[in-house]
Design an enzyme around this catalytic site. Structure first.
Site, PDB file in Angstrom:
ATOM      1  N   ARG A   1      43.920  35.926  54.099  1.00 55.68           N
ATOM      2  CA  ARG A   1      42.572  36.330  53.663  1.00 55.68           C
ATOM      3  C   ARG A   1      41.481  35.648  54.498  1.00 55.68           C
ATOM      4  NH1 ARG A   1      43.968  39.835  49.838  1.00 55.68           N
ATOM      5  NH2 ARG A   1      45.537  39.166  48.331  1.00 55.68           N
TER       6      ARG A   1
ATOM      7  N   LYS B   1      45.218  27.592  47.353  1.00 62.19           N
ATOM      8  CA  LYS B   1      45.688  28.929  47.732  1.00 62.19           C
ATOM      9  C   LYS B   1      46.539  28.799  49.005  1.00 62.19           C
ATOM     10  CE  LYS B   1      43.865  31.136  44.337  1.00 62.19           C
ATOM     11  NZ  LYS B   1      44.736  31.699  43.322  1.00 62.19           N
TER      12      LYS B   1
ATOM     13  N   GLN C   1      49.423  33.798  37.659  1.00 64.41           N
ATOM     14  CA  GLN C   1      50.820  33.538  38.036  1.00 64.41           C
ATOM     15  C   GLN C   1      51.491  32.656  36.984  1.00 64.41           C
ATOM     16  OE1 GLN C   1      50.607  32.006  42.032  1.00 64.41           O
ATOM     17  NE2 GLN C   1      50.032  33.991  42.882  1.00 64.41           N
TER      18      GLN C   1
ATOM     19  N   ARG D   1      41.131  26.796  50.901  1.00 65.20           N
ATOM     20  CA  ARG D   1      40.162  27.797  51.380  1.00 65.20           C
ATOM     21  C   ARG D   1      38.728  27.265  51.404  1.00 65.20           C
ATOM     22  NH1 ARG D   1      42.953  33.334  48.883  1.00 65.20           N
ATOM     23  NH2 ARG D   1      44.468  33.486  50.577  1.00 65.20           N
TER      24      ARG D   1
ATOM     25  N   LYS E   1      48.953  44.406  45.859  1.00 66.75           N
ATOM     26  CA  LYS E   1      49.998  43.396  46.056  1.00 66.75           C
ATOM     27  C   LYS E   1      50.501  42.877  44.705  1.00 66.75           C
ATOM     28  CE  LYS E   1      48.968  39.377  48.311  1.00 66.75           C
ATOM     29  NZ  LYS E   1      49.405  38.190  47.539  1.00 66.75           N
TER      30      LYS E   1
ATOM     31  N   ASP F   1      40.267  36.000  44.998  1.00 65.98           N
ATOM     32  CA  ASP F   1      40.815  36.300  46.326  1.00 65.98           C
ATOM     33  C   ASP F   1      39.769  36.887  47.276  1.00 65.98           C
ATOM     34  OD1 ASP F   1      43.268  35.371  45.519  1.00 65.98           O
ATOM     35  OD2 ASP F   1      44.065  37.347  45.033  1.00 65.98           O
TER      36      ASP F   1
HETATM   37  C1  S3P Z   1      47.950  36.527  41.692  1.00 70.02           C
HETATM   38  C2  S3P Z   1      47.193  35.630  40.990  1.00 70.02           C
HETATM   39  C3  S3P Z   1      46.161  34.786  41.603  1.00 70.02           C
HETATM   40  C4  S3P Z   1      45.752  35.316  42.965  1.00 70.02           C
HETATM   41  C5  S3P Z   1      46.943  35.667  43.808  1.00 70.02           C
HETATM   42  C6  S3P Z   1      47.771  36.742  43.141  1.00 70.02           C
HETATM   43  C7  S3P Z   1      48.966  37.311  40.971  1.00 70.02           C
HETATM   44  O1  S3P Z   1      46.684  33.484  41.763  1.00 70.02           O
HETATM   45  O2  S3P Z   1      44.941  34.388  43.630  1.00 70.02           O
HETATM   46  O3  S3P Z   1      46.535  36.127  45.077  1.00 70.02           O
HETATM   47  O4  S3P Z   1      49.484  38.303  41.520  1.00 70.02           O
HETATM   48  O5  S3P Z   1      49.261  36.945  39.828  1.00 70.02           O
HETATM   49  P1  S3P Z   1      46.675  32.389  40.583  1.00 70.02           P
HETATM   50  O6  S3P Z   1      47.542  32.826  39.494  1.00 70.02           O
HETATM   51  O7  S3P Z   1      47.171  31.128  41.240  1.00 70.02           O
HETATM   52  O8  S3P Z   1      45.238  32.278  40.186  1.00 70.02           O
END
Ligand code: S3P
Length: 425
Positions: free
Chosen positions: A384, A339, A167, A343, A21, A312
């Site tokens: 999830r 999240k 992110q 969670r 993803k 995750d």
């Molecule tokens: C992700 C970063 C993670 C993860 C999310 C996907 C990404 O989040 O939990 O499912 O694709 O950059 P955070 O950046 O909030 O930790």
């Protein structure tokens, strides 16, 4: 929609899981910023990534899906103003990464999402993007979506992440493509580095050195990308196999980026036998096969620098902890509260609904090894959580029904069929 999962004897099989993803989002977003076509093989056709594609289309990027590959006709860095608010659905990655790119455009855009996404904190990106010179407002109480972003000239900054978040790191790096001067992100605790790898694969000079990533303006070129299988999806099947002595499961062509393989380290610590065979790289992302054999398990401690590498996968690891001897303690994981659902609270409630023993902490949980009973669990629309409690159904003493299970389509639409194909009743 409800799904009901009944206990099984063990898990057997050899399979592939759908595309990653995180990497699918990045291939589409960064491919759209490049000149020329980006042909994406094994793109994840699940709701989150489809939201990224629909936002890109609304921004003037032409995208085709010929059934085997998704083809992004890159426009270069400048996009068209959207006619209406952009809908990221349930996808935090879509909203936060796109915000970084919109900060550098020459128009105003609004980004919104579903009720879950509208309750997730966006101040974490508003702060650094504002420092870079973007005008960005979180219209939900100054912290939450919708986001109104008025793009414009940006300046490079050096930013130390206050929370470990790929992110946030990615939003700042993507904005850095548009900034005057260099942009640096400092990470106290390493998070998934797919943005860095994808930017480099499409020609950006990314400099990385001891917890720091730097980028400047760059001309990106489209190319062929193959997305590896998603370790976070594989984790549900691997955890189920780990739980049942006599099980043997192989997941092929799965991403083995070390920022994502914390789950394998934890499964080993629980006592499962895990064999990893690296077979090569797709566009800078290591891939290979993982074979797992079930064993009697013992409780583990999960905390510190391991947390971002397993964030995750924690819901399904909490389920697995119920069949491990002793207690499993998760700490330093307060991020779990922001999240797709809170969670920590939702896992604790779900385990208790199946008569599990669990303690909730501000930054984690303690799960005691004691068998789960059959029952009904609310997924609260979190994909999830829904899949983790489907796995609980395989391990419990009676069938488990999971509510609002349609949310599984956010990341792994084929999950129920795949699970059925590897279970031995
Ligand atoms: C992700 C970063 C993670 C993860 C999310 C996907 C990404 O989040 O939990 O499912 O694709 O950059 P955070 O950046 O909030 O930790």
């Amino acid at each position: 929609m409800d799904i009901t999962v009944s206990p099984v004897r063990n898990i057997q099989g050899r399979l592939q899981v759908p595309g990653d993803k995180s990497i699918s989002h990045r291939a589409a977003l960064i491919g759209a910023l490049a000149r020329g076509d980006t042909l994406i093989d094994n793109f994840l056709r699940a709701e989150d990534c489809l939201h990224t594609l629909s936002c890109l289309r609304a921004l003037g990027v032409a995208i085709e899906d010929d059934g085997s590959r998704v083809i992004v006709h890159g426009t270069g860095p400048h996009w068209r103003a959207p006619a209406s608010p952009l809908d990221a659905g349930n996808s935090g990655t879509t909203m936060r990464l796109l915000a970084g790119i919109l900060a550098g455009q020459s128009f105003e855009a609004e980004l919104t999402g579903d009720a879950s996404l509208r309750s997730r904190p966006m101040d974490r990106i508003v702060e650094p993007l504002s420092q870079m010179g973007a005008r960005i407002a979180a219209l939900g109480d100054g912290r939450f979506p919708p986001l109104r972003i008025t793009g414009g000239p940006l300046r490079g900054i050096s930013y130390t992440l206050p929370v470990a978040s790929a992110q946030v790191k990615s939003a700042v790096l993507l904005a850095g493509l548009f900034a005057r001067g260099e942009t640096t992100v400092v990470e106290p605790n390493p998070t998934r580095d797919h943005t860095e790898r994808m930017l480099a694969a499409l020609g950006a000079p990314v400099r990385r050195d001891d917890g720091r990533v730097s980028i400047g303006a760059a001309a990106l070129r489209g190319r062929e990308i193959r997305v590896p299988g998603d370790m976070s999806s594989a984790a549900f099947l691997l955890a189920a196999a780990a739980a049942r002595p006599g099980s043997e499961l192989t997941v092929e062509d799965v991403g083995l980026n070390p920022t994502r393989t914390g789950v394998l380290d934890v499964l080993r610590a629980f006592g499962a036998v895990v064999d990893v065979r690296l077979s090569g790289e797709h566009n800078g992302e290591p891939v290979g096969a993982v074979t797992i054999r079930g064993h009697p398990l013992r409780g583990v401690r999960i905390g510190g620098r391991l947390i971002p590498r397993v964030i995750d996968e924690l819901p399904v690891l909490c389920v697995l902890a119920t069949i491990a001897e002793g207690e499993t303690v998760i700490s330093d994981a307060a991020e779990l509260r922001v999240k797709e659902s809170d969670r920590i609270a939702v896992i604790a409630r779900g385990l208790r609904a199946l008569r599990g023993e669990v303690k909730e902490h501000a930054d984690g949980l303690t799960v005691y090894g004691s068998p789960l009973h059959g029952g009904r669990v609310a997924s609260t629309g979190d994909h999830r959580i829904a899949m983790a409690f489907a796995v609980a159904g395989l391990l419990a003493q009676g069938p488990v029904t999971v509510g609002e299970a349609e949310c599984i389509a956010v990341s792994f639409p084929e999950f129920v069929d795949v699970l059925r194909s590897v279970t031995v009743a």
